[in-house]
Design an enzyme around this catalytic site. Structure first.
Site, PDB file in Angstrom:
ATOM      1  NE  ARG A  12      -1.237   2.511   2.887  1.00 55.52           N
ATOM      2  CZ  ARG A  12      -0.761   3.627   3.426  1.00 55.52           C
ATOM      3  NH1 ARG A  12      -0.707   4.742   2.707  1.00 55.52           N
ATOM      4  NH2 ARG A  12      -0.308   3.647   4.666  1.00 55.52           N
ATOM      5  CG  ASP A  13       3.223   4.326   3.011  1.00 57.04           C
ATOM      6  OD1 ASP A  13       3.087   5.214   2.153  1.00 57.04           O
ATOM      7  OD2 ASP A  13       3.679   4.553   4.140  1.00 57.04           O
ATOM      8  CG  HIS A 204       3.413   4.484   9.205  1.00 59.74           C
ATOM      9  ND1 HIS A 204       3.103   3.426   8.380  1.00 59.74           N
ATOM     10  CD2 HIS A 204       3.900   5.466   8.391  1.00 59.74           C
ATOM     11  CE1 HIS A 204       3.375   3.757   7.124  1.00 59.74           C
ATOM     12  NE2 HIS A 204       3.864   4.994   7.108  1.00 59.74           N
ATOM     13  CG  HIS A 206       7.956   7.650   6.398  1.00 56.89           C
ATOM     14  ND1 HIS A 206       7.571   8.157   5.180  1.00 56.89           N
ATOM     15  CD2 HIS A 206       6.946   6.836   6.776  1.00 56.89           C
ATOM     16  CE1 HIS A 206       6.395   7.663   4.834  1.00 56.89           C
ATOM     17  NE2 HIS A 206       5.991   6.873   5.790  1.00 56.89           N
ATOM     18  CB  CYS A 237       2.723  11.036   2.311  1.00 58.40           C
ATOM     19  SG  CYS A 237       1.103  11.834   2.177  1.00 58.40           S
ATOM     20  CG  ASN A 246       7.102   3.536   4.522  1.00 62.83           C
ATOM     21  OD1 ASN A 246       6.437   3.809   5.508  1.00 62.83           O
ATOM     22  ND2 ASN A 246       6.680   3.753   3.287  1.00 62.83           N
TER      23      ASN A 246
END
Length: 305
Positions: A12-13, A204, A206, A237, A246
């Site tokens: 996803r990310d 979460h 980065h 993002c 990430n």
């Protein structure tokens, strides 16, 4: 031995942040291989309009595939109540909705200010719970914003409490822009815990400025038990300029296993998964030190003892 959940968010990310669309069969191979390596939770996609993120257009098919894998917790991101309804219909185990602590970022990301977003969270929570699904709120830009700069700690605490009141089963802290440092991680986790208690378990992070793993350790020191990561460090993002990178799943797993935490993940098998991503996205930069250096000579002794 403390159990730590490494939640893979790359499908996803990671994939939403690159221009190319990974073929569906390659995504399936990636998810299956990670699960076979011992990864117990994967965020397989997001229920956003394909016109906005064509990379996520096949999320329904991915959920259906991932649900056939025994023991895998299948998670998806939803931007709003409509996405929550789609996630319930698709059959996810859990879903999360991003709630940006920076109001400017929230408006750019989901076109809603804080009051409107809280109403959306309330409706999404209602839909998720009616469908028997776990519903989490990711407190995005909690450590700072590339548009607004610093985000006051009191703002994060207040909005975390409001998100829980709106129906969130849990909240997580997201360093969307890579602004966090270890001292800030400790402070913010402890501050939000005062209103969330054990409903805050997840970070979460980065690695935009090279502090990702240091921040992860800081989180572990104050009781965090779930850490998001992306294979090869893919991710960022699209609506936060410069927010790339990430935490690399391979490096995080090496660190956690070496430190004596129980991730349940076989590092050697995990490193093999990287080939699937590299072949499906030729030329796409993949990050991480462990894939190049390999584990330490005494790695087996460390994880055994």
């Amino acid at each position: 031995m403390t159990r730590i959940l490494v939640s893979e968010v790359g499908p996803r990310d990671g994939l939403q942040s690159i221009d190319r669309v990974m073929p569906l069969e390659a995504k399936k191979a990636w998810i299956a291989a990670e699960a076979a390596a011992g990864v117990r939770e994967i965020e397989v996609g997001s229920f956003v309009p394909p016109s906005l993120l064509p990379q996520m257009a096949d999320t329904t098919e991915l959920v259906a595939f991932a649900k056939t894998i025994p023991g895998l917790n299948v998670v998806a991101l939803v931007p709003n109540a409509k996405g929550a309804a789609r996630a319930v219909e698709a059959g996810v185990d859990a879903m999360s909705i991003p709630f940006s602590m920076s109001e400017t970022h929230s408006i750019k990301n989901v076109r809603k200010d804080h009051p409107a977003m809280l109403l959306e969270i309330e409706e999404a929570a209602r839909i998720a719970h009616a469908g028997g699904k776990h519903f989490a709120v990711g407190l995005a830009t909690a450590f700072g914003c590339t548009i607004e700069g610093a985000v006051p700690q009191d703002t994060v605490v207040r909005l975390a409490e409001k998100a829980l009141e709106a129906g969130a089963d849990e909240v997580g802290l997201s360093d969307t822009t890579g602004y966090a440092d270890p001292a800030q991680v400790r402070r913010l986790v402890q501050a939000v815990r005062r209103v969330a208690g054990d409903r805050l378990t997840t970070l979460h992070l980065h690695n935009t400025r090279g502090l990702g793993l240091a921040n992860a350790v800081a989180g572990l020191e104050v009781g965090i038990t779930t850490l998001d990561a992306s294979l090869g460090g893919l991710g960022g993002c699209p609506f936060a300029p410069g927010a790339s990178g990430n935490i690399v799943t391979e490096d995080l797993v090496l660190m956690l296993n070496s430190m004596g935490f129980d991730t349940g993940i076989d590092l050697e098998k995990l490193l093999e998964v990287r080939k699937i991503v590299a072949e499906a996205l030729p030329g796409e930069p993949l990050y991480g030190f462990t894939p190049d250096a390999g584990p330490m000579l005494d790695y087996a002794e460390r994880i055994a003892g």
